[in-house]
Design an enzyme around this catalytic site. Structure first.
Site, short mmCIF file in Angstrom:
data_model
loop_
_atom_site.label_atom_id
_atom_site.label_comp_id
_atom_site.label_asym_id
_atom_site.label_seq_id
_atom_site.Cartn_x
_atom_site.Cartn_y
_atom_site.Cartn_z
N HIS A 1 0.93 5.14 1.21
CA HIS A 1 0.30 6.16 2.05
C HIS A 1 0.37 7.52 1.34
O HIS A 1 1.46 7.93 0.91
CB HIS A 1 1.06 6.33 3.38
CG HIS A 1 1.01 5.16 4.30
ND1 HIS A 1 0.11 5.08 5.33
CD2 HIS A 1 1.78 4.04 4.37
CE1 HIS A 1 0.33 3.96 6.02
NE2 HIS A 1 1.33 3.30 5.44
N HIS B 1 0.85 -1.20 0.00
CA HIS B 1 0.00 0.00 0.00
C HIS B 1 0.87 1.24 0.00
O HIS B 1 1.99 1.23 0.54
CB HIS B 1 -0.94 0.00 1.21
CG HIS B 1 -0.23 -0.28 2.50
ND1 HIS B 1 0.10 -1.56 2.90
CD2 HIS B 1 0.25 0.54 3.46
CE1 HIS B 1 0.74 -1.51 4.05
NE2 HIS B 1 0.86 -0.24 4.40
P1 5GP Z 1 1.83 0.18 7.30
O1 5GP Z 1 2.25 0.38 8.72
O2 5GP Z 1 1.77 -1.29 6.93
O3 5GP Z 1 2.63 0.98 6.31
O4 5GP Z 1 0.37 0.78 7.19
C1 5GP Z 1 -0.78 0.05 7.44
C2 5GP Z 1 -1.87 1.04 7.64
O5 5GP Z 1 -3.11 0.37 7.53
C3 5GP Z 1 -1.85 1.71 9.03
O6 5GP Z 1 -1.63 3.11 8.86
C4 5GP Z 1 -3.23 1.39 9.60
O7 5GP Z 1 -3.81 2.49 10.26
C5 5GP Z 1 -4.02 1.00 8.38
N1 5GP Z 1 -5.06 0.02 8.65
C6 5GP Z 1 -4.92 -1.15 9.33
N2 5GP Z 1 -6.09 -1.82 9.36
C7 5GP Z 1 -6.97 -1.05 8.68
C8 5GP Z 1 -8.36 -1.23 8.36
O8 5GP Z 1 -9.01 -2.21 8.71
N3 5GP Z 1 -8.96 -0.24 7.63
C9 5GP Z 1 -8.26 0.86 7.22
N4 5GP Z 1 -8.94 1.77 6.51
N5 5GP Z 1 -6.96 1.06 7.50
C10 5GP Z 1 -6.32 0.11 8.22
#
Ligand code: 5GP
Ligand code: ZN
Length: 141
Positions: A102, A100
């Site tokens: 951001h 993903h």
């Molecule tokens: P990472 O830390 O892997 O770069 O980012 C994962 C992101 O996914 C986090 O910022 C977290 O808030 C978001 N996230 C985790 N679970 C969910 C969810 O069920 N729905 C949404 N919309 N975001 C999520």
């Protein structure tokens, strides 16, 4: 049903605040809303991280970032910039292993997001610098 939470979001079994969807990507608000409008863009194809992209998928995903970024900035005129961030691997703060991107609109220096680059420029020689470049470029041949 998929065990991946982002695949479940795309399937609709977990609700999400969708901002954009087409054949290749799905974009929705990150629940953490580090800043207002914080959005995640994911490929519809389940891939764990950037290393798993081929050029076609990279083109499909990255080609959509400018228009979604513009839409966020147009929707939130107080935002003065946007950080685009993609975490790969646990050590690099990845917590969801469906790749993903951001999109984090920026409002002020203390708006909730920060990123620290600690320069090590004084700690290596010019030769080490060149060797590092070669180590990488050799892997690209
Ligand atoms: P990472 O830390 O892997 O770069 O980012 C994962 C992101 O996914 C986090 O910022 C977290 O808030 C978001 N996230 C985790 N679970 C969910 C969810 O069920 N729905 C949404 N919309 N975001 C999520
Ligand atoms: Zn997935």
């Amino acid at each position: 049903m998929s065990t991946c939470i982002f695949c479940q979001i795309m399937e609709g079994s977990i609700p999400s605040a969708k901002v954009y969807e087409d054949d290749y990507v799905y974009a929705f608000l990150d629940t953490s809303q580090v800043t207002p409008g914080h959005t995640l863009v994911i490929p519809k194809k389940h891939v764990p991280d950037i290393m798993a992209y081929d050029e076609e998928l990279a083109g499909q995903v990255f080609a959509r970032l400018p228009k979604i970024s513009r839409a966020i900035l147009n929707a939130f005129p107080d935002a003065k910039g946007i950080n685009i961030l993609n975490n790969n691997g646990e050590l690099a703060y990845q917590t969801v292993f469906h790749s993903h991107i951001h999109l984090i609109p920026r409002y002020s220096e203390d708006d909730g997001f920060s990123l620290k680059f600690v320069s090590q420029a004084d700690n290596y020689s010019q030769e080490e610098f060149q060797n590092r470049a070669e180590q990488i470029s050799k892997q690209l041949k």
